[in-house]
Structures are given as C-alpha cells and as structure tokens.
Design a protein around this motif. Structure first.
Motif, PDB file in Angstrom:
ATOM      1  N   MET A 272       5.200   5.244  15.451  1.00  0.00           N
ATOM      2  CA  MET A 272       5.070   4.072  14.771  1.00  0.00           C
ATOM      3  C   MET A 272       4.090   4.590  13.439  1.00  0.00           C
ATOM      4  SD  MET A 272       4.662   0.709  14.613  1.00  0.00           S
ATOM      5  CE  MET A 272       5.080   0.269  16.471  1.00  0.00           C
ATOM      6  N   MET A 273       4.640   4.035  12.467  1.00  0.00           N
ATOM      7  CA  MET A 273       4.313   4.551  10.824  1.00  0.00           C
ATOM      8  C   MET A 273       3.306   3.200  10.449  1.00  0.00           C
ATOM      9  SD  MET A 273       7.745   5.967   9.247  1.00  0.00           S
ATOM     10  CE  MET A 273       8.699   4.554  10.135  1.00  0.00           C
ATOM     11  N   ILE A 274       1.986   3.727  10.190  1.00  0.00           N
ATOM     12  CA  ILE A 274       1.004   2.846   9.733  1.00  0.00           C
ATOM     13  C   ILE A 274       0.481   3.404   8.339  1.00  0.00           C
ATOM     14  CG2 ILE A 274      -1.083   1.716  10.118  1.00  0.00           C
ATOM     15  CD1 ILE A 274      -0.545   2.027  13.144  1.00  0.00           C
ATOM     16  N   GLY A 275       0.525   2.589   7.182  1.00  0.00           N
ATOM     17  CA  GLY A 275       0.027   2.966   6.049  1.00  0.00           C
ATOM     18  C   GLY A 275      -0.618   1.878   5.133  1.00  0.00           C
ATOM     19  N   THR A 276      -1.090   2.193   4.019  1.00  0.00           N
ATOM     20  CA  THR A 276      -1.571   1.270   3.038  1.00  0.00           C
ATOM     21  C   THR A 276      -0.718   0.936   2.097  1.00  0.00           C
ATOM     22  OG1 THR A 276      -2.401   3.363   1.769  1.00  0.00           O
ATOM     23  CG2 THR A 276      -3.843   2.438   3.524  1.00  0.00           C
ATOM     24  N   GLY A 277       0.706   1.117   2.078  1.00  0.00           N
ATOM     25  CA  GLY A 277       1.469   0.422   0.973  1.00  0.00           C
ATOM     26  C   GLY A 277       2.816   0.309   1.773  1.00  0.00           C
ATOM     27  N   ALA A 278       3.298  -0.639   1.045  1.00  0.00           N
ATOM     28  CA  ALA A 278       4.866  -1.295   1.613  1.00  0.00           C
ATOM     29  C   ALA A 278       5.821  -0.247   0.548  1.00  0.00           C
ATOM     30  CB  ALA A 278       4.983  -2.574   1.288  1.00  0.00           C
TER      31      ALA A 278
ATOM     32  N   LEU B   3      10.305   1.133   5.037  1.00  0.00           N
ATOM     33  CA  LEU B   3       9.506  -0.140   4.485  1.00  0.00           C
ATOM     34  C   LEU B   3       7.780   0.130   4.509  1.00  0.00           C
ATOM     35  CD1 LEU B   3      11.254  -2.698   6.842  1.00  0.00           C
ATOM     36  CD2 LEU B   3      11.727  -2.210   4.477  1.00  0.00           C
ATOM     37  N   VAL B   4       7.337   1.316   4.739  1.00  0.00           N
ATOM     38  CA  VAL B   4       5.900   1.771   4.999  1.00  0.00           C
ATOM     39  C   VAL B   4       5.804   3.255   4.382  1.00  0.00           C
ATOM     40  CG1 VAL B   4       5.808   2.370   7.394  1.00  0.00           C
ATOM     41  CG2 VAL B   4       3.843   1.492   6.119  1.00  0.00           C
ATOM     42  N   THR B   5       4.709   3.137   3.510  1.00  0.00           N
ATOM     43  CA  THR B   5       4.254   4.458   3.378  1.00  0.00           C
ATOM     44  C   THR B   5       3.282   5.011   4.525  1.00  0.00           C
ATOM     45  OG1 THR B   5       2.370   3.756   2.203  1.00  0.00           O
ATOM     46  CG2 THR B   5       4.052   4.239   0.810  1.00  0.00           C
ATOM     47  N   GLY B   6       3.933   5.949   5.017  1.00  0.00           N
ATOM     48  CA  GLY B   6       3.549   6.325   6.710  1.00  0.00           C
ATOM     49  C   GLY B   6       2.201   7.371   6.473  1.00  0.00           C
TER      50      GLY B   6
ATOM     51  N   ALA C 197      -9.859  -8.690   5.241  1.00  0.00           N
ATOM     52  CA  ALA C 197      -9.161  -9.024   3.895  1.00  0.00           C
ATOM     53  C   ALA C 197      -8.160  -7.861   3.432  1.00  0.00           C
ATOM     54  CB  ALA C 197      -9.686  -9.790   2.978  1.00  0.00           C
ATOM     55  N   ALA C 198      -8.306  -6.689   4.076  1.00  0.00           N
ATOM     56  CA  ALA C 198      -7.469  -5.368   3.585  1.00  0.00           C
ATOM     57  C   ALA C 198      -6.068  -5.757   4.274  1.00  0.00           C
ATOM     58  CB  ALA C 198      -7.942  -4.512   3.858  1.00  0.00           C
ATOM     59  N   THR C 199      -4.926  -5.179   3.747  1.00  0.00           N
ATOM     60  CA  THR C 199      -3.508  -5.241   4.241  1.00  0.00           C
ATOM     61  C   THR C 199      -3.157  -3.942   4.513  1.00  0.00           C
ATOM     62  OG1 THR C 199      -3.212  -7.321   3.020  1.00  0.00           O
ATOM     63  CG2 THR C 199      -1.393  -6.148   3.923  1.00  0.00           C
ATOM     64  N   ILE C 200      -2.647  -3.643   5.886  1.00  0.00           N
ATOM     65  CA  ILE C 200      -1.984  -2.437   6.242  1.00  0.00           C
ATOM     66  C   ILE C 200      -0.662  -2.851   6.520  1.00  0.00           C
ATOM     67  CG2 ILE C 200      -4.109  -1.309   6.844  1.00  0.00           C
ATOM     68  CD1 ILE C 200      -3.399  -1.944   9.765  1.00  0.00           C
ATOM     69  N   TYR C 201       0.413  -1.865   6.459  1.00  0.00           N
ATOM     70  CA  TYR C 201       1.770  -2.078   6.859  1.00  0.00           C
ATOM     71  C   TYR C 201       2.173  -1.106   8.125  1.00  0.00           C
ATOM     72  CZ  TYR C 201       1.172  -4.220   2.292  1.00  0.00           C
ATOM     73  OH  TYR C 201       0.787  -4.959   1.328  1.00  0.00           O
ATOM     74  N   SER C 202       3.181  -1.740   8.679  1.00  0.00           N
ATOM     75  CA  SER C 202       3.583  -1.022   9.858  1.00  0.00           C
ATOM     76  C   SER C 202       5.101  -0.838  10.240  1.00  0.00           C
ATOM     77  CB  SER C 202       2.792  -1.182  11.041  1.00  0.00           C
ATOM     78  OG  SER C 202       3.040  -2.377  11.477  1.00  0.00           O
ATOM     79  N   GLN C 203       5.794   0.209  10.904  1.00  0.00           N
ATOM     80  CA  GLN C 203       6.991   0.233  11.011  1.00  0.00           C
ATOM     81  C   GLN C 203       7.290   1.065  12.039  1.00  0.00           C
ATOM     82  OE1 GLN C 203       9.756   1.527   7.924  1.00  0.00           O
ATOM     83  NE2 GLN C 203      11.745   0.534   8.797  1.00  0.00           N
ATOM     84  N   ALA C 204       8.343   1.242  12.755  1.00  0.00           N
ATOM     85  CA  ALA C 204       8.636   2.166  13.939  1.00  0.00           C
ATOM     86  C   ALA C 204      10.037   2.846  13.625  1.00  0.00           C
ATOM     87  CB  ALA C 204       8.756   1.697  15.242  1.00  0.00           C
ATOM     88  N   ALA C 205      10.091   3.996  13.950  1.00  0.00           N
ATOM     89  CA  ALA C 205      11.362   4.645  13.810  1.00  0.00           C
ATOM     90  C   ALA C 205      11.744   5.095  15.292  1.00  0.00           C
ATOM     91  CB  ALA C 205      11.392   5.647  12.829  1.00  0.00           C
ATOM     92  N   VAL C 206      12.600   5.064  15.864  1.00  0.00           N
ATOM     93  CA  VAL C 206      13.046   5.584  17.437  1.00  0.00           C
ATOM     94  C   VAL C 206      14.296   6.307  17.538  1.00  0.00           C
ATOM     95  CG1 VAL C 206      11.494   3.688  18.470  1.00  0.00           C
ATOM     96  CG2 VAL C 206      13.913   3.285  18.064  1.00  0.00           C
TER      97      VAL C 206
ATOM     98  N   ARG D  93       6.218  -4.958   9.400  1.00  0.00           N
ATOM     99  CA  ARG D  93       5.211  -5.884   9.374  1.00  0.00           C
ATOM    100  C   ARG D  93       3.829  -5.694   8.220  1.00  0.00           C
ATOM    101  NH1 ARG D  93       7.080  -9.920  12.781  1.00  0.00           N
ATOM    102  NH2 ARG D  93       4.875 -10.578  12.900  1.00  0.00           N
ATOM    103  N   ALA D  94       3.278  -6.525   7.523  1.00  0.00           N
ATOM    104  CA  ALA D  94       2.098  -6.635   6.669  1.00  0.00           C
ATOM    105  C   ALA D  94       1.097  -7.219   7.559  1.00  0.00           C
ATOM    106  CB  ALA D  94       2.474  -7.422   5.713  1.00  0.00           C
ATOM    107  N   VAL D  95       0.107  -6.432   7.823  1.00  0.00           N
ATOM    108  CA  VAL D  95      -0.992  -6.640   8.677  1.00  0.00           C
ATOM    109  C   VAL D  95      -2.065  -6.976   8.011  1.00  0.00           C
ATOM    110  CG1 VAL D  95      -2.407  -5.790  10.633  1.00  0.00           C
ATOM    111  CG2 VAL D  95      -0.112  -5.288  10.533  1.00  0.00           C
ATOM    112  N   PHE D  96      -2.653  -8.265   8.013  1.00  0.00           N
ATOM    113  CA  PHE D  96      -3.780  -8.564   7.072  1.00  0.00           C
ATOM    114  C   PHE D  96      -5.090  -8.767   8.181  1.00  0.00           C
ATOM    115  CE2 PHE D  96      -6.477 -12.087   5.523  1.00  0.00           C
ATOM    116  CZ  PHE D  96      -6.529 -11.668   4.028  1.00  0.00           C
ATOM    117  N   ILE D  97      -5.853  -7.930   7.851  1.00  0.00           N
ATOM    118  CA  ILE D  97      -6.896  -7.793   8.785  1.00  0.00           C
ATOM    119  C   ILE D  97      -8.119  -8.729   8.715  1.00  0.00           C
ATOM    120  CG2 ILE D  97      -8.897  -6.182   9.528  1.00  0.00           C
ATOM    121  CD1 ILE D  97      -7.154  -3.968   8.609  1.00  0.00           C
ATOM    122  N   GLY D  98      -8.643  -9.448   9.507  1.00  0.00           N
ATOM    123  CA  GLY D  98      -9.515 -10.540   9.637  1.00  0.00           C
ATOM    124  C   GLY D  98     -10.976 -10.073  10.249  1.00  0.00           C
ATOM    125  N   GLY D  99     -11.830 -11.041  10.272  1.00  0.00           N
ATOM    126  CA  GLY D  99     -13.120 -10.803  10.779  1.00  0.00           C
ATOM    127  C   GLY D  99     -14.215 -11.752  10.372  1.00  0.00           C
ATOM    128  N   LEU D 100     -15.554 -11.610  10.720  1.00  0.00           N
ATOM    129  CA  LEU D 100     -16.453 -12.274  10.297  1.00  0.00           C
ATOM    130  C   LEU D 100     -17.308 -11.525   9.246  1.00  0.00           C
ATOM    131  CD1 LEU D 100     -18.042 -14.847  10.917  1.00  0.00           C
ATOM    132  CD2 LEU D 100     -19.328 -13.826  12.372  1.00  0.00           C
TER     133      LEU D 100
END
Length: 158
Positions: free
Chosen positions: A71-77, A93-96, A124-133, A150-157
């Motif tokens: 599972m690749m998770i990165g800060t850029g698409a 699709l993601v900079t891993g 309000a930050a966005t991270i990006y994810s994609q898997a290779a299997v 997936r573009a993952v928009f982080i939420g919170g209070l």
C-alpha cells in the motif's frame, strides 16, 4: 427562568462554535485500476473516520486471493504509465513516500490499518494512496496489478 435561558444559549453557542471548527475528512476516488487475473481489476477504498487520532483501514478488494503487495501512501498524486516496465495498462497514481505491506485473504481482500497522528497541523491536509499486488495470472511480465488511487482529505476538530 432567565438563568436557564442564559445557560441554554451558552450551550448552543458552544455547540455551534465546535461545529464551525470541525473539518470533515473524506476519501475521493481518482485514476483507474488495471486488470489482473480473469480480467478483474483490484479496487481500493477506505473504512473508518478520516480524522486525526483515528485509525483508518486502507482496503484492497477484488485482488488475487492469498497474495501480497504494498500500500503506497504519499503526499503527492501522479499519473505515470507503467507500460515501459512491463505492466501493461497500469498507472502509478501516488508518490509513494511510505510503502506498507499488505496481504490478501482467500476472498482477495486485504487491509492496512493506519492511525492518523493526533496533530492539528494535519487537518485539511491531503494524502494519496494506491496499492500494487502480485498477480501471477496477469498477462504482464511484471506479474503485478494496481488499484485506483484515493485522495484522502484529513479532518478533525480545529
């Protein structure tokens, strides 16, 4: 009676203030997956509350059963064709920045739990994810297939 109204008004104002500072997390689909065995393409979703301090499940489905991947998770698409390295129509699709191991079950699903740090700077930050299997049944020489991103928009209070 006047005191009760003042207390209720204050409570309502505090509740509305909290709501005004809550940022909802979400996950948006982008890009496309590429087909593997039987021309079935694995997909990628998220489960859980996408907010700081919460654990989110990064999910792969419809992948080859009993296989492994990352599972690749990165800060850029990105949108980089992988055909030059023998992966057919697959696209990176993601900079891993982080690559986490994933294993699929007998039904072709796998999950990677990730706890989002309890850091308000991430709201309000966005991270990006994609898997290779690994998919030994695919026609491509690399024997890998990729999911959608997936573009993952982080939420919170705040």
């Amino acid at each position: 009676m006047r005191e009760i109204r003042r207390v209720l008004h204050t409570a309502k104002a505090l509740l509305l203030d909290d709501c005004a500072h809550h940022v909802a997390g979400r996950s948006d689909l982008y890009g496309s997956n590429c087909p593997g065995s039987g021309n079935v393409a694995p997909s990628h979703t998220l489960l859980g509350t996408i907010e700081i301090g919460q654990t989110v499940q990064f999910v792969v489905a419809q992948a080859r059963p009993q296989t492994s991947g990352i599972m690749m998770i990165g800060t850029g698409a990105t949108q980089l064709s992988l055909s030059a390295i023998g992966m057919g129509t697959c696209t990176l699709l993601v900079t891993g920045n982080v690559n986490l191991p994933i294993a699929t079950t007998a039904n072709g699903t796998g999950t990677v739990p990730v706890t989002l740090p309890l850091d308000r700077a991430l709201i309000a930050a966005t991270i990006y994810s994609q898997a290779a299997v690994v998919d030994l049944g695919t026609a491509t020489p690399m024997k890998l297939t990729t999911t959608n991103g997936r573009a993952v928009f982080i939420g919170g209070l705040r």
